[in-house]
Design an enzyme around this catalytic site. Sequence first.
Site, PDB file in Angstrom:
ATOM      1  N   ILE A  13       0.724  -1.214   0.077  1.00 48.56           N
ATOM      2  CA  ILE A  13      -0.075  -0.169  -0.222  1.00 48.56           C
ATOM      3  C   ILE A  13       0.869   1.190  -0.004  1.00 48.56           C
ATOM      4  N   ILE A  61      12.170   1.351  12.023  1.00 48.40           N
ATOM      5  CA  ILE A  61      11.295   2.043  12.794  1.00 48.40           C
ATOM      6  C   ILE A  61      11.632   1.515  14.534  1.00 48.40           C
ATOM      7  N   ALA A  83       4.309   1.579   7.898  1.00 50.90           N
ATOM      8  CA  ALA A  83       5.450   0.651   7.944  1.00 50.90           C
ATOM      9  C   ALA A  83       4.663  -0.624   9.161  1.00 50.90           C
ATOM     10  N   THR A 131      -5.978  -1.036   9.963  1.00 47.30           N
ATOM     11  CA  THR A 131      -7.059  -2.045   9.584  1.00 47.30           C
ATOM     12  C   THR A 131      -8.361  -2.179  10.253  1.00 47.30           C
ATOM     13  N   ASP A 132      -9.474  -3.001   9.587  1.00 48.52           N
ATOM     14  CA  ASP A 132     -10.380  -2.975  10.123  1.00 48.52           C
ATOM     15  C   ASP A 132     -10.366  -4.427  10.921  1.00 48.52           C
ATOM     16  N   GLU A 133      -9.315  -4.941  10.921  1.00 48.01           N
ATOM     17  CA  GLU A 133      -9.338  -6.285  11.913  1.00 48.01           C
ATOM     18  C   GLU A 133      -9.275  -6.048  13.337  1.00 48.01           C
ATOM     19  N   TYR A 156      -1.416 -10.258  14.924  1.00 48.27           N
ATOM     20  CA  TYR A 156      -1.371  -8.911  13.919  1.00 48.27           C
ATOM     21  C   TYR A 156      -2.295  -7.974  14.371  1.00 48.27           C
ATOM     22  N   LYS A 160      -1.871  -4.276  15.838  1.00 49.26           N
ATOM     23  CA  LYS A 160      -2.423  -3.037  15.345  1.00 49.26           C
ATOM     24  C   LYS A 160      -3.301  -2.366  16.157  1.00 49.26           C
ATOM     25  N   ASN A 185      -9.792  -5.240   3.386  1.00 53.44           N
ATOM     26  CA  ASN A 185      -8.782  -5.920   2.907  1.00 53.44           C
ATOM     27  C   ASN A 185      -8.356  -5.406   1.591  1.00 53.44           C
ATOM     28  N   LYS A 195      -0.540 -13.252   0.516  1.00 52.16           N
ATOM     29  CA  LYS A 195      -1.815 -12.599   0.920  1.00 52.16           C
ATOM     30  C   LYS A 195      -2.684 -13.315  -0.255  1.00 52.16           C
ATOM     31  N   LEU A 196      -3.911 -13.750   0.199  1.00 56.07           N
ATOM     32  CA  LEU A 196      -4.798 -14.665  -0.523  1.00 56.07           C
ATOM     33  C   LEU A 196      -4.853 -14.355  -2.121  1.00 56.07           C
ATOM     34  N   ARG A 287      -7.083 -21.626   9.509  1.00 59.52           N
ATOM     35  CA  ARG A 287      -6.275 -20.809  10.389  1.00 59.52           C
ATOM     36  C   ARG A 287      -6.840 -20.811  11.905  1.00 59.52           C
ATOM     37  N   HIS A 290      -9.372 -17.858  13.123  1.00 57.94           N
ATOM     38  CA  HIS A 290      -9.593 -17.304  11.977  1.00 57.94           C
ATOM     39  C   HIS A 290     -11.158 -16.436  12.135  1.00 57.94           C
TER      40      HIS A 290
HETATM   41  P1  NAD Z   1       3.420  -4.820   3.499  1.00 56.15           P
HETATM   42  O1  NAD Z   1       3.762  -5.997   4.430  1.00 56.15           O
HETATM   43  O2  NAD Z   1       3.266  -4.867   2.134  1.00 56.15           O
HETATM   44  O3  NAD Z   1       4.577  -3.667   3.662  1.00 56.15           O
HETATM   45  C1  NAD Z   1       5.138  -3.259   4.949  1.00 56.15           C
HETATM   46  C2  NAD Z   1       6.296  -2.440   4.829  1.00 56.15           C
HETATM   47  O4  NAD Z   1       6.693  -1.859   5.855  1.00 56.15           O
HETATM   48  C3  NAD Z   1       7.222  -3.088   4.024  1.00 56.15           C
HETATM   49  O5  NAD Z   1       8.118  -2.364   2.932  1.00 56.15           O
HETATM   50  C4  NAD Z   1       8.485  -3.365   5.080  1.00 56.15           C
HETATM   51  O6  NAD Z   1       9.645  -3.681   4.578  1.00 56.15           O
HETATM   52  C5  NAD Z   1       8.218  -2.191   5.833  1.00 56.15           C
HETATM   53  N1  NAD Z   1       8.582  -2.612   7.303  1.00 56.15           N
HETATM   54  C6  NAD Z   1       8.032  -3.579   8.203  1.00 56.15           C
HETATM   55  N2  NAD Z   1       8.934  -3.582   9.337  1.00 56.15           N
HETATM   56  C7  NAD Z   1       9.483  -2.540   9.264  1.00 56.15           C
HETATM   57  C8  NAD Z   1      10.444  -1.733  10.182  1.00 56.15           C
HETATM   58  N3  NAD Z   1      10.715  -2.382  11.391  1.00 56.15           N
HETATM   59  N4  NAD Z   1      10.796  -0.467   9.929  1.00 56.15           N
HETATM   60  C9  NAD Z   1      10.857   0.183   8.746  1.00 56.15           C
HETATM   61  N5  NAD Z   1      10.010  -0.468   7.701  1.00 56.15           N
HETATM   62  C10 NAD Z   1       9.292  -1.783   8.035  1.00 56.15           C
HETATM   63  O7  NAD Z   1       2.129  -4.187   4.031  1.00 56.15           O
HETATM   64  P2  NAD Z   1       0.680  -3.536   3.448  1.00 56.15           P
HETATM   65  O8  NAD Z   1      -0.068  -4.546   2.931  1.00 56.15           O
HETATM   66  O9  NAD Z   1       1.222  -2.520   2.316  1.00 56.15           O
HETATM   67  O10 NAD Z   1       0.301  -2.870   4.641  1.00 56.15           O
HETATM   68  C11 NAD Z   1       0.537  -1.293   5.040  1.00 56.15           C
HETATM   69  C12 NAD Z   1      -0.066  -0.976   6.218  1.00 56.15           C
HETATM   70  O11 NAD Z   1      -1.656  -0.823   5.914  1.00 56.15           O
HETATM   71  C13 NAD Z   1       0.172  -1.522   7.643  1.00 56.15           C
HETATM   72  O12 NAD Z   1       0.169  -0.851   8.421  1.00 56.15           O
HETATM   73  C14 NAD Z   1      -1.254  -2.585   7.568  1.00 56.15           C
HETATM   74  O13 NAD Z   1      -1.434  -2.892   8.913  1.00 56.15           O
HETATM   75  C15 NAD Z   1      -2.306  -1.623   6.992  1.00 56.15           C
HETATM   76  N6  NAD Z   1      -3.426  -2.329   6.191  1.00 56.15           N
HETATM   77  C16 NAD Z   1      -3.091  -3.159   5.331  1.00 56.15           C
HETATM   78  C17 NAD Z   1      -4.381  -3.707   4.531  1.00 56.15           C
HETATM   79  C18 NAD Z   1      -4.080  -5.001   3.423  1.00 56.15           C
HETATM   80  O14 NAD Z   1      -4.990  -5.482   3.193  1.00 56.15           O
HETATM   81  N7  NAD Z   1      -2.915  -5.248   3.032  1.00 56.15           N
HETATM   82  C19 NAD Z   1      -5.313  -3.385   5.009  1.00 56.15           C
HETATM   83  C20 NAD Z   1      -5.821  -2.258   5.937  1.00 56.15           C
HETATM   84  C21 NAD Z   1      -4.542  -1.803   6.588  1.00 56.15           C
HETATM   85  P1  TYD Z   2      -5.167 -12.588   3.734  1.00 56.88           P
HETATM   86  O1  TYD Z   2      -4.904 -12.257   2.480  1.00 56.88           O
HETATM   87  O2  TYD Z   2      -4.175 -13.501   4.385  1.00 56.88           O
HETATM   88  O3  TYD Z   2      -5.820 -11.397   4.484  1.00 56.88           O
HETATM   89  P2  TYD Z   2      -6.410 -11.218   6.011  1.00 56.88           P
HETATM   90  O4  TYD Z   2      -6.160 -12.523   6.915  1.00 56.88           O
HETATM   91  O5  TYD Z   2      -5.815 -10.221   6.747  1.00 56.88           O
HETATM   92  O6  TYD Z   2      -7.845 -11.150   5.781  1.00 56.88           O
HETATM   93  O7  TYD Z   2      -6.480 -13.812   3.779  1.00 56.88           O
HETATM   94  C1  TYD Z   2      -8.040 -13.432   3.285  1.00 56.88           C
HETATM   95  C2  TYD Z   2      -8.529 -14.458   3.491  1.00 56.88           C
HETATM   96  O8  TYD Z   2      -8.343 -15.708   2.723  1.00 56.88           O
HETATM   97  C3  TYD Z   2      -8.555 -14.883   5.091  1.00 56.88           C
HETATM   98  O9  TYD Z   2     -10.060 -15.440   5.434  1.00 56.88           O
HETATM   99  C4  TYD Z   2      -7.813 -16.291   5.016  1.00 56.88           C
HETATM  100  C5  TYD Z   2      -8.112 -16.709   3.483  1.00 56.88           C
HETATM  101  N1  TYD Z   2      -6.697 -17.408   3.279  1.00 56.88           N
HETATM  102  C6  TYD Z   2      -7.031 -18.761   2.739  1.00 56.88           C
HETATM  103  O10 TYD Z   2      -8.051 -19.305   2.741  1.00 56.88           O
HETATM  104  N2  TYD Z   2      -5.873 -19.305   2.041  1.00 56.88           N
HETATM  105  C7  TYD Z   2      -4.575 -18.850   2.006  1.00 56.88           C
HETATM  106  O11 TYD Z   2      -3.602 -19.287   1.518  1.00 56.88           O
HETATM  107  C8  TYD Z   2      -4.611 -17.719   2.561  1.00 56.88           C
HETATM  108  C9  TYD Z   2      -3.328 -16.700   2.703  1.00 56.88           C
HETATM  109  C10 TYD Z   2      -5.488 -16.838   3.111  1.00 56.88           C
END
Ligand code: NAD
Ligand code: TYD
Length: 350
Positions: A13, A61, A83, A131-133, A156, A160, A185, A195-196, A287, A290
């Site tokens: 993101i 960080i 991050a 996150t909404d989680e 996780y 958060k 998500n 991720k899925l 999981r 879950h």
């Molecule tokens: P990501 O795992 O793809 O990226 C995380 C980044 O943070 C990476 O570039 C990593 O190198 C960096 N990082 C990790 N530990 C670090 C540290 N100690 N110091 C400096 N940098 C560090 O994550 P993402 O999916 O892009 O998520 C970004 C943010 O958005 C997170 O805070 C996550 O909780 C939040 N978020 C993600 C989702 C999603 O669906 N992916 C949804 C809602 C909120």
């Molecule tokens: P994920 O992408 O890990 O996001 P989050 O757990 O943060 O929602 O998973 C999305 C959904 O897919 C979650 O319900 C778990 C499920 N999942 C699987 O069924 N198989 C997989 O291999 C993974 C990674 C996730």
Amino acid sequence: MKKILITGAAGFIGSHVARLFVNKYPDYEIYNLDKLTYAGNLENLKDIDKAPNYQFILGDIVNSDFVMNLFKEHKFDGVIHLAAESHVDRSIENPMEFIMTNIVGTVNLLNAAKTIWEGDYEDKRFYHVSTDEVYGSLGNEGFFYEDTPYDPHSPYSASKASSDHLVRAYNDTYGLPVIISNCSNNYGPNQFPEKLIPLFINNIRHNKPLPVYGKGENVRDWLYVIDHAAAIDVIYHKGATGETFNIGGHNEWTNIDLIKVVCKVMDKKLGHEPGTSEKLITFVTDRAGHDLRYAIDSSKLQNELGWKPSLQFEEGIDLTIDWYLNNEEWLNNVTSGNYQKYYDEMYGNR
Ligand code: NAD
Ligand code: TYD
């Protein structure tokens, strides 16, 4: 000239947020602080890495002295903090990394901002991306609102949630000008294939099983990453200090239905017989802890700040699959090295 620190901008993101800010605000200086963990990849930013208003800083960080010195050196006006350790399954295997980065790392940034701003908060902003989680798990009905009580279940989401509480505490206690958003998500280009959606796209490419946890009945609310980045832009610039905004697109899918869409589109794009990819679906052990269902009500953001998602899901998933198929080198690069070890540990025995 505004100096904005974006943390984690080499990740999924963060890279989209950095690109948006670098291109849209040429008069801002954008700094990307990233540790480059397995999830951080500077390739995600190669189109902006030579922009005059962009600079990458390698750093952790969790290192409080480093963070404090960095803030003293650059005197940032704003922070957009993304991050984090972000994958639930990894948090189940190794919670401590999540505690360190997501909680301790966030407090280090809060302390550094508090120190350099010294109570002069004019035009300053600390934006915490969450996150909404943190809200926990819904039954078949209802939505998460901004005032839904926190009830996290995974290491996780608990980390958060802790960081969100600390960000609010710095606002309540020290008046730090914070703002928080909690998003559903995300999916789209540059997401690490743990991720899925990118995991399943990559497995279909390699004709590997698609490991569906439990019965595939869990529900997630999916938002295209570019729409999340646009929401962050609007909230950063227009949201009132101390506020929280939920971000989501009212786009709920059970995992199994979502996976079937991915399979169908992949079959079409790869020229396979309809039904080919679905044959790879394999139900595996669920999981631990879950969460059943996430669903966001984002009407506050839509009504107060005028944001709304720009893409229908069908369009978003089509663009996403095209991106991974057109960027096989990116996929091959990020899945080399330690990825195989992670994959074998995670899925090898199921
Ligand atoms: P990501 O795992 O793809 O990226 C995380 C980044 O943070 C990476 O570039 C990593 O190198 C960096 N990082 C990790 N530990 C670090 C540290 N100690 N110091 C400096 N940098 C560090 O994550 P993402 O999916 O892009 O998520 C970004 C943010 O958005 C997170 O805070 C996550 O909780 C939040 N978020 C993600 C989702 C999603 O669906 N992916 C949804 C809602 C909120
Ligand atoms: P994920 O992408 O890990 O996001 P989050 O757990 O943060 O929602 O998973 C999305 C959904 O897919 C979650 O319900 C778990 C499920 N999942 C699987 O069924 N198989 C997989 O291999 C993974 C990674 C996730």
